[in-house]
Write a protein that holds these residues in place. Structure first.
Motif, PDB file in Angstrom:
ATOM      1  N   LEU A 373       0.829  -1.210   0.000  1.00  0.00           N
ATOM      2  CA  LEU A 373       0.000   0.000   0.000  1.00  0.00           C
ATOM      3  C   LEU A 373       0.867   1.265   0.000  1.00  0.00           C
ATOM      4  N   VAL A 374       1.978   1.222   0.722  1.00  0.00           N
ATOM      5  CA  VAL A 374       2.897   2.374   0.718  1.00  0.00           C
ATOM      6  C   VAL A 374       3.524   2.528  -0.673  1.00  0.00           C
ATOM      7  N   ALA A 375       3.936   1.411  -1.265  1.00  0.00           N
ATOM      8  CA  ALA A 375       4.534   1.461  -2.611  1.00  0.00           C
ATOM      9  C   ALA A 375       3.526   1.979  -3.628  1.00  0.00           C
ATOM     10  N   LEU A 376       2.266   1.590  -3.468  1.00  0.00           N
ATOM     11  CA  LEU A 376       1.221   2.072  -4.381  1.00  0.00           C
ATOM     12  C   LEU A 376       1.032   3.581  -4.206  1.00  0.00           C
ATOM     13  N   THR A 377       1.065   4.030  -2.964  1.00  0.00           N
ATOM     14  CA  THR A 377       0.940   5.471  -2.700  1.00  0.00           C
ATOM     15  C   THR A 377       2.069   6.223  -3.410  1.00  0.00           C
ATOM     16  N   LYS A 378       3.277   5.695  -3.293  1.00  0.00           N
ATOM     17  CA  LYS A 378       4.423   6.352  -3.948  1.00  0.00           C
ATOM     18  C   LYS A 378       4.250   6.344  -5.469  1.00  0.00           C
ATOM     19  N   SER A 379       3.752   5.234  -5.995  1.00  0.00           N
ATOM     20  CA  SER A 379       3.529   5.151  -7.450  1.00  0.00           C
ATOM     21  C   SER A 379       2.510   6.188  -7.894  1.00  0.00           C
ATOM     22  N   PHE A 380       1.440   6.323  -7.122  1.00  0.00           N
ATOM     23  CA  PHE A 380       0.422   7.326  -7.470  1.00  0.00           C
ATOM     24  C   PHE A 380       1.041   8.725  -7.446  1.00  0.00           C
ATOM     25  N   LYS A 381       1.866   8.976  -6.439  1.00  0.00           N
ATOM     26  CA  LYS A 381       2.489  10.302  -6.359  1.00  0.00           C
ATOM     27  C   LYS A 381       3.339  10.568  -7.600  1.00  0.00           C
ATOM     28  N   ASN A 382       4.068   9.562  -8.020  1.00  0.00           N
ATOM     29  CA  ASN A 382       4.962   9.741  -9.164  1.00  0.00           C
ATOM     30  C   ASN A 382       4.214   9.813 -10.486  1.00  0.00           C
ATOM     31  N   LYS A 383       3.183   8.991 -10.604  1.00  0.00           N
ATOM     32  CA  LYS A 383       2.519   8.856 -11.908  1.00  0.00           C
ATOM     33  C   LYS A 383       1.356   9.817 -12.094  1.00  0.00           C
ATOM     34  N   CYS A 384       0.808  10.316 -11.004  1.00  0.00           N
ATOM     35  CA  CYS A 384      -0.444  11.069 -11.122  1.00  0.00           C
ATOM     36  C   CYS A 384      -0.242  12.571 -10.993  1.00  0.00           C
ATOM     37  N   GLY A 385       0.999  13.032 -11.114  1.00  0.00           N
ATOM     38  CA  GLY A 385       1.256  14.457 -11.057  1.00  0.00           C
ATOM     39  C   GLY A 385       1.060  15.074  -9.687  1.00  0.00           C
ATOM     40  N   ILE A 386       1.280  14.277  -8.644  1.00  0.00           N
ATOM     41  CA  ILE A 386       1.078  14.804  -7.286  1.00  0.00           C
ATOM     42  C   ILE A 386       2.310  14.498  -6.433  1.00  0.00           C
ATOM     43  N   SER A 387       3.473  14.617  -7.060  1.00  0.00           N
ATOM     44  CA  SER A 387       4.691  14.183  -6.367  1.00  0.00           C
ATOM     45  C   SER A 387       5.131  15.140  -5.272  1.00  0.00           C
ATOM     46  N   SER A 388       4.758  16.415  -5.380  1.00  0.00           N
ATOM     47  CA  SER A 388       5.242  17.337  -4.350  1.00  0.00           C
ATOM     48  C   SER A 388       4.140  17.637  -3.341  1.00  0.00           C
ATOM     49  N   GLU A 389       4.581  18.041  -2.170  1.00  0.00           N
ATOM     50  CA  GLU A 389       3.614  18.345  -1.122  1.00  0.00           C
ATOM     51  C   GLU A 389       2.841  19.619  -1.435  1.00  0.00           C
ATOM     52  N   SER A 390       3.448  20.476  -2.285  1.00  0.00           N
ATOM     53  CA  SER A 390       2.750  21.726  -2.602  1.00  0.00           C
ATOM     54  C   SER A 390       1.453  21.453  -3.357  1.00  0.00           C
ATOM     55  N   ASN A 391       1.409  20.334  -4.082  1.00  0.00           N
ATOM     56  CA  ASN A 391       0.124  20.027  -4.712  1.00  0.00           C
ATOM     57  C   ASN A 391      -0.570  18.860  -4.004  1.00  0.00           C
ATOM     58  N   GLY A 392      -0.330  18.787  -2.706  1.00  0.00           N
ATOM     59  CA  GLY A 392      -1.085  17.851  -1.865  1.00  0.00           C
ATOM     60  C   GLY A 392      -0.687  16.408  -2.037  1.00  0.00           C
ATOM     61  N   PHE A 479      -1.346   5.749 -14.568  1.00  0.00           N
ATOM     62  CA  PHE A 479      -1.111   4.498 -13.841  1.00  0.00           C
ATOM     63  C   PHE A 479      -1.921   3.416 -14.552  1.00  0.00           C
ATOM     64  N   THR A 480      -1.257   2.732 -15.436  1.00  0.00           N
ATOM     65  CA  THR A 480      -1.955   1.830 -16.352  1.00  0.00           C
ATOM     66  C   THR A 480      -2.248   0.483 -15.714  1.00  0.00           C
ATOM     67  N   LYS A 481      -3.025  -0.308 -16.447  1.00  0.00           N
ATOM     68  CA  LYS A 481      -3.324  -1.675 -15.994  1.00  0.00           C
ATOM     69  C   LYS A 481      -2.020  -2.454 -15.840  1.00  0.00           C
ATOM     70  N   ASN A 482      -1.098  -2.245 -16.755  1.00  0.00           N
ATOM     71  CA  ASN A 482       0.204  -2.928 -16.652  1.00  0.00           C
ATOM     72  C   ASN A 482       0.973  -2.480 -15.409  1.00  0.00           C
ATOM     73  N   ASP A 483       0.957  -1.171 -15.153  1.00  0.00           N
ATOM     74  CA  ASP A 483       1.635  -0.671 -13.946  1.00  0.00           C
ATOM     75  C   ASP A 483       1.050  -1.348 -12.701  1.00  0.00           C
ATOM     76  N   SER A 484      -0.263  -1.413 -12.675  1.00  0.00           N
ATOM     77  CA  SER A 484      -0.948  -1.992 -11.518  1.00  0.00           C
ATOM     78  C   SER A 484      -0.586  -3.471 -11.354  1.00  0.00           C
ATOM     79  N   GLU A 485      -0.660  -4.197 -12.449  1.00  0.00           N
ATOM     80  CA  GLU A 485      -0.386  -5.643 -12.370  1.00  0.00           C
ATOM     81  C   GLU A 485       1.080  -5.912 -12.054  1.00  0.00           C
ATOM     82  N   LYS A 486       1.957  -5.075 -12.595  1.00  0.00           N
ATOM     83  CA  LYS A 486       3.394  -5.303 -12.334  1.00  0.00           C
ATOM     84  C   LYS A 486       3.729  -5.037 -10.868  1.00  0.00           C
ATOM     85  N   LEU A 487       3.119  -4.003 -10.303  1.00  0.00           N
ATOM     86  CA  LEU A 487       3.394  -3.720  -8.887  1.00  0.00           C
ATOM     87  C   LEU A 487       2.838  -4.850  -8.007  1.00  0.00           C
ATOM     88  N   LEU A 488       1.633  -5.289  -8.325  1.00  0.00           N
ATOM     89  CA  LEU A 488       1.076  -6.421  -7.563  1.00  0.00           C
ATOM     90  C   LEU A 488       1.990  -7.634  -7.691  1.00  0.00           C
TER      91      LEU A 488
END
Lengths: 849, 180
Positions: A373-392, A479-488
Motif C-alpha cells: 500500500l505504501v509502494a502504491l501510494t508512492k507510485s500514485f504520487k509519481n505517476k499522477c502528477g502529485i509528487s510534491s507536497e505543494s500540490n497535496g 497508472f496503467t493496468k500494466n503498472d498496476s499488475e506489475k506492482l502487484l
C-alpha cells in the motif's frame, strides 16, 4: 553524533520555548521534570485546547530514551496548543458530508469517548478555565492526548471517505459500485450497526478509548464495544501504549476497517443486517493479516512515516514494524525494486527485527500488505502528477489508496449479499452477486469463501482498473493496468487470472447485473496480462495432500492430536476469551474423558491439526482447510436422511458404497444452489432431498461388504442402537437455528461449530506444514488458527473407523477459483458448497482407547 | 458602454442569486447537482426496501422482499420465548471457560425473529463481556436461542495487538510425535 547533538539542541530550545509559553500565557499548571508553570488565566485563545505530544518518545527524544517513567512533559509540544474538543466533556464528534445530487452533511455527536479504563466510565469534564490542560503523565493528560489523536484520525478518515464517496458516485450510473449511495441514511459510516436503536439503557454509538487500559503488554480494538484499549508494561512503571501515537492510529485503523467492512450492511437508519462482518478470526489467517497491514498503513496515512511502534513495541520488545523496503531495519536484499520487494509468500513469516527466526503471525504477514500500500501510494504520487507536497501529494495519494481500500472492503463484507445497488437505494429483487445470500453470507464471507490475499487483491485490482486507469473519468490514467499488475506481481500478489468484474453471480451464471438493475450492463471479464505474472506463482491443488510416512519421509506425521486434558482446557478457555464459544455436548463428551494418549478416544474433545504436504516445486500459501458440512452425498431416504457418499475423488468408490450418479452429477443440480443442512424439517419431519452433510462418514461392515455410510445409519446398526439423546449435539430444547439443530448424521463424531476451519500460512515445496513453519520456529508451537476442534461420542465401539472429507484450497492455487469452462470466470458462490474449488483431504482415523 | 453596464448588473445579480442559493441550501433538499454527475438513469424513483415487519413486537428478519406479509402469515415457530435463556448462555460460557473467568456479563441488545425457509426462530442478540482473574476484559457479540440460551453465532471478537506477537499463546506439540 551530529544528529544526536542537533536533537538535543532542538529539545532544549523546545523546552525553553515551552517554559516561556507556559509562564507567559499558559492558563493552567503544567508539570514535567523540566517544566513548571503557574496558573495564568485563559484569555479565550486556549478554549478547548491542550498541549499534546505529536509523536512517540523514541522519535521525539531519540531512540535511547526511556522506557522507565518517561517524562512526557519533555516530550509534549509546548509551543502550540491544539484543539481537543469543543464539547464540555472529553468526547469527540464525527462529521462528514456526502454529495449525491446535493450536499448532505451528517454528524454523530459524541461519537468518541476518551476514558481512563473500564472502571472509570465517566467522561472528564472540561476544566473551569475551559481548557483540557493537565499535568503531563497524569491519567487526564493521557485521556486528552488519546482523544486528540483519535479525533485527528477520524477527521482524516472522513475526509478520505468523503473523497471516495463523492468520486465514486460522480461516475456513470452504469458502473457497478460498492460503497452505497444511501450511506447517510444507513449511518453505517460509523458504528451504527452495533448500536441498539431500541434501548436507551445500552447506547453504544460511542467508540470508547481507554487510555490506560488494564492490559499488560497489549492493545486492542474490540468491535463489540466498540472500544480501543491501550495497555501498559508491568515491568516498566509509567510505560503506556498510549504514549505512542502510531499505535493509536494503528488501533483506530482496525476500527476503521470494521466500519469499511460494514458499509453495505445497513439500508436505512433502522434496518441493518443482524450480524456484522469482521476481517480476521481467532488465530492466523490472511484476513487477519490484511487487517493488520491496513491498520499499519493508516499510521503512514496519518504521519507520513514508514515505521510504527518504535516506542510501544520497539522500546522493550524490539518489535516495531517498517512499511517500506527502504527502512534500515530490513535485511540486505530488500529494496524498492521489482526483485527486492517484500513479496508473498516468501516473507510471510519475516520478522525484520529477528530475520533468522521466522514466525507465523498476522502482524508479520501483514507487512506485505502495508509495504504494497505504501509502494502504491508512492507510485500514485509519481505517476499522477502529485509528487510534491505543494500540490497535496501525500494527502491526495493516500486518498486514492483509501478510496480503493474502502470500496474493496465494502464489497468483501457485504452481508446483504447484493453487491450493487439501484439508484439511491438497494435493488428489491431477490438476486445476489456476493457472499451467496443474506442468510448464509456470514458463513460464506467469514469461513467458506473467507477473505484471503487473493480475494482482497483481486477486488482491489478491479477497483484500480475501474477508478484509476480509465482515460475518461479515471483519477490517474498514467497508472496503467500494466503498472498496476506489475506492482502487484512485484509483491507476489497477482494471484488471479481475471478481475471477476461481474461478481460471483451467486448461484446462476446467466444472471447478470442487468437482471437486477436495468441501467447496469453485464460486465465483460477483464483478464490479467499473463506476461505481467513473473513472481506470482500459481500451483495446482492436486499437489496438496496429507503428509504420509514413506521411505523418504519416515518421520512424517499425517495429523497431530491434542487430547491432553489440561492443554485442551487451556485451549478452550483461551478461545473463549478471544470470542469463540463452542457448543460442547453434554453427557456424551467432555474433556474429563481426555486421556492424553495422542489418539482419538471415545468421549474426548480433541484438537486435530492435519499436517498437509506440498508435492510441488513452489511454495503453497494461504492454505485453508474446511471441516464444515458440504454437499457430498446423495440422500436415499428422506425419513432417515441416510445417504450414499458421492464419488468425488479416487478414495471413496462405488465399491465402498459411493454414488456416482443421481444428485452427485452437475447435470442433476450438483452442488446445491443453497446451503441447507441435513436436518429434519420441523414441520414435515422429513429430511431434505438435497443438503449439505457433515464431513465425517463411518465405516459399516455387514455380511457381504464394507461401506462408508452416514453416522445415523451406523448408530442404529452394528448392535449399537444409540438413541437420539445419546448423540452428540442433542438438545431437548426444541429445534433451533438449522445450523445448530440436532443432526443425527453427526451422532458419533463432529467438528464443533465455530471451529470447523483451519488456516496455514505456507507450505514449502516438497515439505509438509510442520517442517515448513513449526519446526523452524523458536517455540515449536502450532498457532490456534491451525486447529480443528472435534467431539467424540463416548458410546463409539472401539475400532470404529471414520473418514472425514475435509476440503482444502490455498491463495496461490491455479485451479481453486476459476471455471476454465467459462472463460476462467470465478466460480459461483454456490460452487463453494461442493467439491470443485477444493482438493478433498480424506482424514481417516480409528476411535480407540 | 451601456452594454458593459448591463453586463456588470447581470454579473452582480448572478452573484447575489448564487450566494443566496449556497447559503440557504437544505441538507435534505439538494439545490443543485455537481456538474461531474452523470445524467440520471432511466428509472430513478428510490424504492422502499426491507420494510420492517414486526410480530409480537419483534422485528422479523429474513423475509423475501415483496412477499413479507404472506410469509409472516405462514411462519412456523421453532421455539418459544423463555425467561431462562440468559441462564443457558451463562451455563455454556462457564462450561467452556471453567475457572479462568472471574466475571460474566450478558446484556441483551435486541430481540427478533429470524425467518428462514418458512421456519421462524426467536433469538436474542447479546453483548457478552468476560473478565479474567487479571482483571482483563473481552467483549464479543452473540446470537442466542430465546428458549434454550444456546449460543448460535458469535462475532465481533476483539483484534488483539500484543507488544510481542511471539509471546502469544501457542499450542505445543506432544514430544512423543517427534521424540527422535
Amino acid at each position: 553524533m551530529i544528529v544526536v547533538r542537533h536533537r538535543m539542541i532542538k529539545r532544549s530550545l523546545s523546552l525553553l520555548v515551552t517554559l516561556f509559553t507556559l509562564s507567559s500565557c499558559n492558563p493552567t499548571t503544567i508539570q514535567g521534570s523540566n517544566v513548571r508553570s503557574n496558573v495564568v488565566a485563559n484569555d479565550g485563545s486556549y478554549d478547548g485546547k491542550a498541549f499534546i505530544y505529536r509523536d512517540n518518545p523514541s522519535i521525539l527524544a531519540g531512540p535511547k530514551y526511556g522506557p522507565k517513567n518517561p517524562d512526557m512533559g519533555s516530550i509534549m509540544d509546548g509551543l502550540r496548543a491544539e484543539l481537543i474538543t469543543t464539547n464540555t466533556q472529553l468526547n469527540g464528534n464525527c462529521s462528514i458530508e456526502f454529495f449525491f445530487f446535493g450536499t448532505y452533511p451528517a454528524e454523530v455527536s459524541n461519537c468518541i469517548r476518551s476514558l481512563k479504563n473500564h472502571d472509570n466510565l465517566q467522561s472528564l469534564t472540561r476544566k473551569a478555565d475551559k481548557t483540557w490542560m493537565y499535568e503531563p503523565g497524569t491519567s487526564e493528560f493521557y485521556q486528552t492526548n488519546s482523544l486528540y489523536h483519535i479525533q485527528k484520525g477520524v477527521n482524516t478518515f472522513y475526509s478520505k471517505l468523503q473523497f471516495a464517496y463523492d468520486r465514486i458516485h460522480s461516475l456513470s450510473f452504469s458502473m457497478p459500485k460498492s460503497i452505497p449511495s444511501y450511506l447517510k441514511d444507513s449511518k453505517m459510516y460509523w458504528f451504527k450497526g452495533v448500536s441498539n436503536t431500541d434501548s436507551k439503557l445500552f447506547r453504544n454509538d460511542y467508540l470508547n478509548a481507554f487510555a490506560q487500559c488494564n492490559e499488560d503488554k497489549n492493545a486492542y480494538f474490540s468491535p463489540a464495544g466498540p472500544e480501543l484499549c491501550f495497555g501498559y508494561h508491568s515491568s516498566f512503571p509509567g510505560f503506556y501504549f498510549v504514549q505512542d501515537p502510531t499505535v493509536i492510529y494503528h488501533e483506530l485503523g482496525h476500527a476503521l476497517v470494521s466500519i469499511m467492512m460494514n458499509l453495505r450492511n445497513g439500508t436505512s437508519s433502522s434496518v441493518q443486517h443482524k450480524l456484522r462482518s469482521n476481517l480476521g478470526s481467532f488465530g492466523y489467517d490472511e484476513a487477519g493479516a490484511l487487517n493488520e497491514g491496513i491498520a499499519d498503513y493508516f499510521s503512514f496515512v496519518m504521519n507520513k512515516r514508514t515505521h510504527l511502534g518504535e516506542w510501544a513495541m520497539g522500546k522493550t520488545a524490539k518489535q516495531s514494524r517498517p512499511m517500506a523496503e527502504s527502512e534500515s531495519v530490513h535485511i540486505t536484499g530488500i529494496a524498492e525494486t521489482s526483485e527486492g520487494r517484500l513479496s508473498y509468500p516468501q516473507f510471510l513469516l519475516y520478522d525484520p527485527n529477528y530475520p533468522d527466526s521466522p514466525y507465523e503471525d498476522v502482524h508479520y504477514a501483514g507487512q506485505i500488505v502495508s509495504h504494497y500500500l505504501v509502494a502504491l501510494t508512492k507510485s500514485f504520487k509519481n505517476k499522477c502528477g502529485i509528487s510534491s507536497e505543494s500540490n497535496g501529494g501525500h494527502d491526495t495519494a493516500t486518498s486514492y489508496v483509501m478510496m480503493l481500500v474502502a470500496e474493496t472492503l465494502s464489497e468483501i463484507g457485504d452481508l446483504n449479499a447484493k453487491g450493487i445497488d439501484d439508484f439511491g437505494s438497494p435493488f428489491v429483487l431477490d438476486i445476489f452477486f456476493n457472499n451467496l445470500n443474506p442468510n448464509d453470507s456470514y458463513l460464506w464471507s467469514q469461513i467458506i469463501n473467507q477473505t484471503t490475499y487473493r480475494r482482497f487483491f483481486q477486488i482491489f485490482a478491479k477497483n484500480i482498473y475501474k477508478y484509476m486507469t480509465p482515460s475518461i473519468g479515471g483519477l490517474c490514467p498514467a497508472f496503467t493496468k500494466n503498472d498496476s499488475e506489475k506492482l502487484l506481481d512485484d509483491y507476489g500478489l497477482l494471484l488471479f487470472k481475471t478481475y471477476n468484474d461481474n461478481g460471483n453471480s451467486s448461484s446462476d451464471r446467466a444472471v447478470t447485473y442487468t437482471n437486477a438493475v436495468s441501467f447496469i450492463p453485464s460486465q465483460p471479464l477483464t483478464s490479467v496480462t499473463e506476461t505481467n505474472r513473473r513472481k506470482s506463482v500459481l500451483v495446482s491443488k492436486e499437489l496438496l495432500s496429507l503428509a504420509e510416512k514413506t521411505d523418504s519421509t519416515p518421520d512424517a506425521i499425517s495429523y497431530y492430536i491434542i487430547d491432553n486434558r489440561s492443554d485442551m482446557e487451556g485451549l478452550l478457555q483461551d478461545l473463549l476469551f478471544k470470542g469463540l464459544s463452542v457448543p460442547i455436548s453434554s453427557e456424551v463428551a467432555s474433556i474429563d474423558y481426555n486421556n492424553g494418549n495422542i489418539k482419538i478416544s471415545p468421549g474426548e474433545i480433541v484438537a486435530v491439526i492435519p499436517n498437509l504436504h506440498n508435492s510441488s516445486n513452489s511454495v503453497m500459501a494461504g492454505v485453508q482447510l474446511l471441516a464444515n458440512d458440504w454437499d457430498h452425498v446423495h440422500i436415499t431416504d428422506t425419513t432417515t436422511g441416510n445417504y450414499k457418499p458421492c464419488v468425488l475423488d479416487a478414495t471413496t468408490t462405488v465399491d465402498q458404497g459411493g454414488e456416482a450418479g443421481n444428485t452427485c452429477l452437475p447435470a442433476n443440480g450438483y452442488p446445491d444452489k443453497d446451503y441447507k443442512r441435513l436436518v429434519k424439517d420441523p414441520v414435515t419431519k422429513l429430511f431434505p432431498t438435497d443438503a449439505a452433510a457433515p464431513a465425517c462418514l463411518v465405516q459399516l461392515a455387514d455380511d457381504t461388504s464394507t461401506r462408508w455410510v452416514s453416522q445415523n445409519e451406523f448408530r442404529k446398526k452394528q448392535g449399537l442402537s444409540l438413541v437420539d439423546k445419546d448423540c452428540l449435539g442433542y438438545t431437548t430444547s426444541g429445534t433451533t437455528d438449522s445450523d445448530f439443530t440436532f443432526n443425527p448424521h453427526e451422532c458419533l463424531v463432529r467438528f464443533l461449530p465455530g471451529a470447523t476451519d483451519a488456516f496455514f500460512s505456507k507450505i514449502d515445496p516438497q515439505k509438509n506444514y510442520y517442517e515448513s513453519v513449526v519446526k523452524i520456529s523458536d517455540t515449536m508451537q502450532f498457532n490456534s488458527g491451525n486447529l480443528l476442534l472435534m467431539e467424540v461420542n463416548r458410546w463409539i465401539p472401539p475400532g470404529t473407523k471414520f473418514r472425514c472429507r475435509l476440503r482444502a484450497r490455498f491463495s496461490n492455487c491455479s485451479d481453486c477459483y476459476n471455471d476454465s469452462t467459462n472463460g476462467n470466470d470465478d466460480f459461483l458462490d454456490s460452487d463453494y458448497n461442493g467439491s470443485k474449488p477444493f482438493k478433498i483431504i480424506n482424514f481417516e482415523f480409528d476411535v480407540n482407547d | 458602454m451601456i452594454n458593459r453596464r448591463y453586463l456588470y448588473l447581470l454579473t452582480a445579480a448572478l452573484i447575489v442569486v448564487i450566494t443566496y442559493a449556497l447559503t440557504n441550501r437544505s441538507p435534505e433538499r439538494p439545490i443543485a447537482s455537481k456538474s461531474t454527475h452523470s445524467p440520471l438513469p432511466p428509472h430513478s424513483e428510490p424504492k422502499e426496501v426491507n420494510k420492517q415487519i414486526k410480530v409480537k413486537g419483534r422485528k422479523v428478519l429474513g423475509l423475501t422482499p415483496g412477499e413479507e406479509n404472506k410469509e409472516v402469515e405462514d411462519l412456523k415457530f421453532a421455539n418459544d420465548i423463555s425467561e431462562e435463556w440468559q441462564e443457558g448462555v451463562e451455563k455454556a460460557l462457564r462450561a467452556q471457560g471453567g475457572s479462568s473467568l472471574s466475571d460474566i456479563d450478558i446484556k441483551k441488545t435486541d430481540s427478533f425473529i429470524w425467518a428462514h425457509e418458512g421456519v421462524a426462530l426467536n433469538v436474542e442478540s447479546v453483548l457478552i463481556t468476560l473478565k479474567n482473574h487479571n482483571g482483563e476484559e473481552r467483549k464479543f457479540r452473540a446470537m442466542v436461542d430465546s428458549e434454550s440460551g444456546k449460543i448460535l453465532r458469535t462475532w465481533d471478537h476483539p483484534v488483539i495487538d500484543p507488544m510481542n506477537p511471539r509471546e502469544s499463546r501457542g499450542v505445543s506439540i506432544d514430544p512423543r510425535y517427534h521424540n527422535n
